[in-house]
Design a protein around this motif. Structure first.
Motif, PDB file in Angstrom:
ATOM      1  N   ILE A   1     151.420 126.467  88.714  1.00 36.55           N
ATOM      2  CA  ILE A   1     151.096 125.226  88.527  1.00 36.55           C
ATOM      3  C   ILE A   1     151.939 124.701  87.552  1.00 36.55           C
ATOM      4  CG2 ILE A   1     149.363 123.506  88.313  1.00 36.55           C
ATOM      5  CD1 ILE A   1     147.264 125.653  89.457  1.00 36.55           C
TER       6      ILE A   1
ATOM      7  N   GLU B   1     145.962 127.646  92.666  1.00 32.44           N
ATOM      8  CA  GLU B   1     145.146 128.340  91.592  1.00 32.44           C
ATOM      9  C   GLU B   1     145.081 129.762  92.519  1.00 32.44           C
ATOM     10  OE1 GLU B   1     141.728 126.031  91.036  1.00 32.44           O
ATOM     11  OE2 GLU B   1     142.509 125.096  89.235  1.00 32.44           O
ATOM     12  N   ARG B   2     144.723 129.865  93.448  1.00 28.16           N
ATOM     13  CA  ARG B   2     144.480 131.034  94.324  1.00 28.16           C
ATOM     14  C   ARG B   2     145.838 131.676  94.271  1.00 28.16           C
ATOM     15  NH1 ARG B   2     141.440 128.080  97.985  1.00 28.16           N
ATOM     16  NH2 ARG B   2     143.061 127.780  99.512  1.00 28.16           N
TER      17      ARG B   2
ATOM     18  N   ASN C   1     144.990 116.100  95.581  1.00 24.02           N
ATOM     19  CA  ASN C   1     143.748 116.397  96.144  1.00 24.02           C
ATOM     20  C   ASN C   1     143.343 117.837  95.658  1.00 24.02           C
ATOM     21  OD1 ASN C   1     144.387 118.275  98.418  1.00 24.02           O
ATOM     22  ND2 ASN C   1     145.517 116.751  98.957  1.00 24.02           N
ATOM     23  N   GLU C   2     142.227 118.186  95.766  1.00 25.17           N
ATOM     24  CA  GLU C   2     141.417 119.346  95.069  1.00 25.17           C
ATOM     25  C   GLU C   2     141.884 120.484  96.078  1.00 25.17           C
ATOM     26  OE1 GLU C   2     138.098 117.288  97.419  1.00 25.17           O
ATOM     27  OE2 GLU C   2     139.816 116.810  95.815  1.00 25.17           O
ATOM     28  N   GLN C   3     141.928 120.092  97.154  1.00 26.36           N
ATOM     29  CA  GLN C   3     142.486 121.371  98.084  1.00 26.36           C
ATOM     30  C   GLN C   3     143.848 122.106  97.658  1.00 26.36           C
ATOM     31  OE1 GLN C   3     141.218 118.493  99.297  1.00 26.36           O
ATOM     32  NE2 GLN C   3     140.279 118.436 101.108  1.00 26.36           N
ATOM     33  N   ASP C   4     144.800 121.213  97.320  1.00 26.87           N
ATOM     34  CA  ASP C   4     146.093 121.614  97.042  1.00 26.87           C
ATOM     35  C   ASP C   4     146.034 122.431  95.501  1.00 26.87           C
ATOM     36  OD1 ASP C   4     147.149 120.898  99.241  1.00 26.87           O
ATOM     37  OD2 ASP C   4     147.975 118.709  98.723  1.00 26.87           O
ATOM     38  N   VAL C   5     145.262 121.851  94.671  1.00 21.21           N
ATOM     39  CA  VAL C   5     144.899 122.377  93.384  1.00 21.21           C
ATOM     40  C   VAL C   5     144.439 123.944  93.540  1.00 21.21           C
ATOM     41  CG1 VAL C   5     143.761 122.342  91.124  1.00 21.21           C
ATOM     42  CG2 VAL C   5     144.810 120.012  92.193  1.00 21.21           C
ATOM     43  N   HIS C   6     143.433 123.775  94.266  1.00 16.84           N
ATOM     44  CA  HIS C   6     142.827 125.216  94.673  1.00 16.84           C
ATOM     45  C   HIS C   6     143.552 126.109  95.189  1.00 16.84           C
ATOM     46  CE1 HIS C   6     139.186 123.574  92.992  1.00 16.84           C
ATOM     47  NE2 HIS C   6     138.758 123.115  94.121  1.00 16.84           N
ATOM     48  N   LEU C   7     144.571 125.640  96.181  1.00 23.04           N
ATOM     49  CA  LEU C   7     145.461 126.493  96.717  1.00 23.04           C
ATOM     50  C   LEU C   7     146.421 127.225  95.741  1.00 23.04           C
ATOM     51  CD1 LEU C   7     146.857 127.567  99.285  1.00 23.04           C
ATOM     52  CD2 LEU C   7     148.168 125.604  99.267  1.00 23.04           C
TER      53      LEU C   7
END
Length: 282
Positions: free
Chosen positions: A252, A270-271, A262-268
């Protein structure tokens, strides 16, 4: 009267050809492209380069084509008649001119921006066919026909949220702004940040383009977001070395909030970073 770009807007050769073709044909220029690729700014720069006033009509989901022509305020007229106001004797006091009427009535040619036409309902473009084609419309309340004194240069933008009617498309000159390649993007960055370090630009573009290629990304970062990110990197004095990594696709970047929206891309990310770290540990 030819558009050749400006000192603050990097226009590719094919974009300049499209603008000048639309001006020559006297047809609206319909511009599509990813959000953030400079579609709206194009109208500003055309007006500035050609020395013409700019009229802006920003379309919303509730916008009707009639609002671009004029709006008749019958409620106010009824209220004023009940109060005995002398203004009711002239119906023109209750007619508000829209952006198309302003463009048609201007003393000289103007640039008219119809921004994000695809936000309105599907009938909106069809309802403007006659006016954009003939450059005139009828005012039923006063029984007058408004004709354009000078044909405006019409720029229409779309984010491709809806398909536009064929009859509307036939009346436009179309251009799709492709996402800038690396060389074009370097020129864009140089226009906005002329004093930036070359190494910072190089590393930032590496991160940016690798980020856009990540599979599963819900919203790819745009040109405007890249410029915001670089501005923050410079303000926070982030060194180019901080952007380098063996695998930027799973790291990141600093100040990522300017790029990931958006949070989906941040979580992606992070994973991906977690999986990369575990693989390196093994």
């Amino acid at each position: 009267m030819r558009f050749q770009g400006t000192d603050s807007y990097v226009a590719t050769d094919d974009l300049m050809v499209a603008v000048n073709a639309a001006i020559t044909l006297q047809r609206p220029l319909l511009v599509k492209g990813e959000p953030g690729t400079g579609k709206t700014m194009l109208a500003f720069e055309i007006a500035r380069a050609l020395g013409k006033p700019l009229l802006q009509w920003h379309i919303k989901s509730t916008t009707k084509a009639q609002q671009g022509l004029y709006e008749y305020d019958a409620v106010s007229r009824l209220r004023d008649s009940q109060l005995g106001d002398e203004r009711v004797k002239d119906i023109r006091n209750y007619i508000a001119r829209g952006k198309l009427w302003e463009a048609f009535g201007a003393d000289g040619s103007v640039v008219l921006l119809i921004d994000e036409v695809d936000k309105a309902d599907i009938e909106f473009p069809n309802d403007l066919l006659l006016e954009l084609d003939r450059m005139e419309f009828h005012v039923y309340e006063t029984q007058e026909t408004v004709k354009a004194k000078h044909r405006p240069i019409v720029i229409i933008t779309s984010n491709n949220e809806k398909e536009l009617p064929d009859a509307f498309l036939r009346r436009c000159f179309f251009h799709y702004i492709r996402f800038p390649d690396r060389d074009t993007m370097q020129r864009i960055v140089a226009v906005h940040h002329p004093d930036i370090q070359k190494t910072l630009v190089r590393e930032a573009l590496n991160v940016f383009y690798e980020l856009r290629e990540v599979p599963g990304l819900k919203k790819k970062p745009s040109t405007s977001e890249l410029l915001d990110w670089i501005k923050l990197l410079m303000a926070e004095d982030i060194p180019p070395e901080a952007l380098r990594a063996k695998d930027q696709k799973v790291v990141i970047p600093p100040l990522a909030g300017a790029l990931l929206k958006n949070e989906q891309d941040v979580h992606l990310f992070e994973r991906l970073a977690f999986l990369a770290k575990r693989e390196r540990g093994n």
